[in-house]
Design a protein around this motif. Structure first.
Motif, PDB file in Angstrom:
ATOM      1  N   ALA A   9       0.830  -1.203   0.000  1.00 30.36           N
ATOM      2  CA  ALA A   9       0.000   0.000   0.000  1.00 30.36           C
ATOM      3  C   ALA A   9       0.862   1.249   0.000  1.00 30.36           C
ATOM      4  N   ALA A  10       1.914   1.254   0.812  1.00 34.11           N
ATOM      5  CA  ALA A  10       2.769   2.428   0.906  1.00 34.11           C
ATOM      6  C   ALA A  10       3.484   2.677  -0.420  1.00 34.11           C
ATOM      7  N   ALA A  11       3.916   1.603  -1.073  1.00 36.26           N
ATOM      8  CA  ALA A  11       4.643   1.751  -2.324  1.00 36.26           C
ATOM      9  C   ALA A  11       3.757   2.329  -3.418  1.00 36.26           C
ATOM     10  N   VAL A  55     -12.032   3.969  -7.692  1.00 40.55           N
ATOM     11  CA  VAL A  55     -11.454   2.927  -6.838  1.00 40.55           C
ATOM     12  C   VAL A  55     -10.879   1.872  -7.774  1.00 40.55           C
ATOM     13  N   LEU A  56      -9.594   1.614  -7.634  1.00 39.75           N
ATOM     14  CA  LEU A  56      -8.868   0.837  -8.638  1.00 39.75           C
ATOM     15  C   LEU A  56      -8.981  -0.667  -8.475  1.00 39.75           C
ATOM     16  N   HIS A  57      -9.537  -1.156  -7.366  1.00 45.82           N
ATOM     17  CA  HIS A  57      -9.581  -2.605  -7.160  1.00 45.82           C
ATOM     18  C   HIS A  57     -10.279  -3.284  -8.336  1.00 45.82           C
ATOM     19  N   ALA A 103      -2.015  -0.960  -6.878  1.00 41.75           N
ATOM     20  CA  ALA A 103      -3.238  -0.561  -6.181  1.00 41.75           C
ATOM     21  C   ALA A 103      -4.432  -1.397  -6.640  1.00 41.75           C
ATOM     22  N   ALA A 104      -4.476  -1.732  -7.923  1.00 44.18           N
ATOM     23  CA  ALA A 104      -5.614  -2.462  -8.478  1.00 44.18           C
ATOM     24  C   ALA A 104      -5.681  -3.888  -7.960  1.00 44.18           C
ATOM     25  N   GLN A 105      -4.547  -4.419  -7.503  1.00 42.41           N
ATOM     26  CA  GLN A 105      -4.552  -5.828  -7.103  1.00 42.41           C
ATOM     27  C   GLN A 105      -4.154  -6.027  -5.654  1.00 42.41           C
ATOM     28  N   CYS A 106      -4.157  -4.967  -4.827  1.00 41.82           N
ATOM     29  CA  CYS A 106      -3.573  -5.163  -3.510  1.00 41.82           C
ATOM     30  C   CYS A 106      -4.446  -5.999  -2.577  1.00 41.82           C
TER      31      CYS A 106
END
Length: 123
Positions: A9-11, A55-57, A103-106
């Motif tokens: 998440a931070a990256a 929201v990228l998920h 972000a899309a796959q976290c």
């Protein structure tokens, strides 16, 4: 004690200027983009309240400068929403592409780059 990993998440957290093609008239405008967790938002400037977000998920990201009509493009698609973006350089585009991809796959378990169809219980 054990600490939960926060690297992914931070990256992915990132902000900066990108070109954005408007949905209605197709004109390019410079927007300040901020990626926090899985939400990518955009505003007319750094200190301005964002006027759009996605929201990228589960989003898909690809590069197609021909389709975008602009160099260093990024095309982000989620359900019926499509963002057509353009970075100022190849390095900038690659940085954003990687951050958005993360972000899309976290919520995924890791190596979810190939899509084998929907796995049960992933709603």
């Amino acid at each position: 004690g054990r600490r939960a990993p926060v690297e992914t998440a931070a990256a992915a957290d990132k902000s900066g200027w990108l070109g954005k093609r408007s949905d209605n008239v197709g004109q390019w405008r410079r927007r300040w983009f901020t990626l926090r967790g899985q939400t990518l938002s955009w505003a007319r400037g750094e200190e301005v309240t964002p006027h759009g977000a996605i929201v990228l998920h589960g989003a898909e990201i690809h590069v197609d400068d021909f389709e975008a009509g602009q160099a260093f493009s990024l095309i982000v698609t989620k359900e019926k929403q499509t963002l057509v973006l353009a970075a100022s350089s190849l390095r900038d585009r690659n940085d954003w592409r990687e951050a958005i991809r993360l972000a899309a796959q976290c919520h995924d378990t890791g190596e979810a780059l190939e899509k084998d169809g929907d796995e049960p219980g992933q709603d």
